[in-house]
Scaffold this motif. Structure first.
Motif, mmCIF file in Angstrom:
data_model
loop_
_atom_site.group_PDB
_atom_site.id
_atom_site.type_symbol
_atom_site.label_atom_id
_atom_site.label_comp_id
_atom_site.label_asym_id
_atom_site.label_seq_id
_atom_site.Cartn_x
_atom_site.Cartn_y
_atom_site.Cartn_z
ATOM 1 N N ARG A 167 0.926 -1.165 -0.082
ATOM 2 C CA ARG A 167 0.081 -0.078 0.035
ATOM 3 C C ARG A 167 0.956 1.197 -0.060
ATOM 4 O O ARG A 167 1.828 1.224 0.687
ATOM 5 C CB ARG A 167 -0.939 0.102 0.932
ATOM 6 N N GLU A 205 -7.276 4.550 -4.868
ATOM 7 C CA GLU A 205 -8.417 5.354 -4.177
ATOM 8 C C GLU A 205 -7.800 6.692 -4.319
ATOM 9 O O GLU A 205 -6.731 7.266 -4.041
ATOM 10 C CB GLU A 205 -8.346 4.889 -2.683
ATOM 11 N N GLN A 236 -3.251 0.288 -3.450
ATOM 12 C CA GLN A 236 -3.067 -0.936 -2.738
ATOM 13 C C GLN A 236 -3.183 -2.133 -3.629
ATOM 14 O O GLN A 236 -3.980 -2.254 -4.655
ATOM 15 C CB GLN A 236 -4.302 -0.966 -1.692
ATOM 16 N N TRP A 268 -16.008 1.230 -3.043
ATOM 17 C CA TRP A 268 -15.592 -0.039 -2.119
ATOM 18 C C TRP A 268 -15.163 0.787 -0.861
ATOM 19 O O TRP A 268 -14.774 1.737 -0.685
ATOM 20 C CB TRP A 268 -14.113 -0.348 -2.727
ATOM 21 N N ASN A 269 -15.774 0.075 0.271
ATOM 22 C CA ASN A 269 -15.834 0.432 1.748
ATOM 23 C C ASN A 269 -16.245 2.140 1.574
ATOM 24 O O ASN A 269 -15.530 2.868 2.126
ATOM 25 C CB ASN A 269 -14.329 0.407 2.122
ATOM 26 N N TYR A 270 -17.329 2.393 0.685
ATOM 27 C CA TYR A 270 -17.871 3.557 0.834
ATOM 28 C C TYR A 270 -17.184 4.774 0.164
ATOM 29 O O TYR A 270 -17.256 5.908 0.371
ATOM 30 C CB TYR A 270 -18.383 4.080 2.370
ATOM 31 N N LYS A 271 -16.157 4.476 -0.696
ATOM 32 C CA LYS A 271 -15.187 5.454 -1.443
ATOM 33 C C LYS A 271 -15.273 4.993 -2.696
ATOM 34 O O LYS A 271 -15.484 3.821 -3.048
ATOM 35 C CB LYS A 271 -13.957 5.206 -0.946
#
Length: 150
Positions: free
Chosen positions: A36, A76, A89, A109-112
Motif C-alpha cells: 500500500r 483510491e 493498494q 469500495w468501503n464507501y469510497k
C-alpha cells in the motif's frame, strides 16, 4: 560421430513439454503483490516495475501466496484524475468476480469511489504480463526442431 537427427517422438515430446509445462507451473503457484502506498511515498504506486526478486528485497512490498489465484489493485483518490493523495493498494482477493473475467473499472469500495482491477495469475497485479501465446511457441519450436532434424 554424433548424429544431428532427432527422432520424431523426441521432437514431439519437446514440443508438448514446452507448450504445456509453463501452464502447469503457472497453475501450481499463485502469488499476489501485497502493498500500500499513498501519494509519492512507498513503492506500491503505478508505474510498478519490480520483478519477483526485487519485491523480496523491498520493504513493505511482499509476494504473498494466494489460494484463490485472484489478485487485485485498488486506486483510491478524491479525484481519480488527480495524482495528489492517491492511495494504491495491491492484494490477494478471497475470490474473483462471479463472471470469472479479468477487468478494471470504477466502483464503490468501503464507501469510497475507487478504481479497481481484478486479474488471475501469478503476480499479475505487479505489471503487465509478457507471455508468449502457445501457437507462437509451437511455431518457434517447430522451426528449431526442423533445424535439428535436417
Amino acid at each position: 560421430m554424433v548424429s544431428k537427427k532427432l527422432t520424431p517422438i523426441f521432437t514431439l515430446t519437446i514440443i508438448l513439454c514446452a507448450t504445456f509445462l509453463p501452464h502447469t507451473v503457472e497453475g501450481i503457484l499463485k502469488r499476489c503483490v501485497q502493498c500500500r502506498s499513498r501519494g509519492e511515498l512507498g513503492s506500491c504506486k503505478d508505474k510498478f516495475t519490480m520483478n519477483a526478486t526485487q519485491i523480496a528485497e523491498e520493504h513493505g512490498v511482499e509476494a504473498v501466496p494466494c489460494a484463490s489465484g485472484w489478485c487485485g489493485k485498488i486506486i483510491e483518490s478524491q479525484n481519480l484524475n488527480n495524482e495528489y493523495g492517491t492511495a494504491t493498494q495491491r492484494m490477494c482477493l478471497q475470490r474473483g468476480p462471479d463472471d470469472y473475467e479479468e477487468r478494471c473499472s470504477n466502483t464503490i469500495w468501503n464507501y469510497k469511489k475507487v478504481y479497481i482491477c481484478f486479474c488471475l495469475g501469478d503476480l499479475c497485479n505487479a505489471s503487465t504480463r509478457t507471455t508468449l501465446p502457445s501457437i507462437t511457441l509451437l511455431i518457434v519450436i517447430g522451426f528449431v526442431g526442423r533445424w535439428f532434424i535436417l
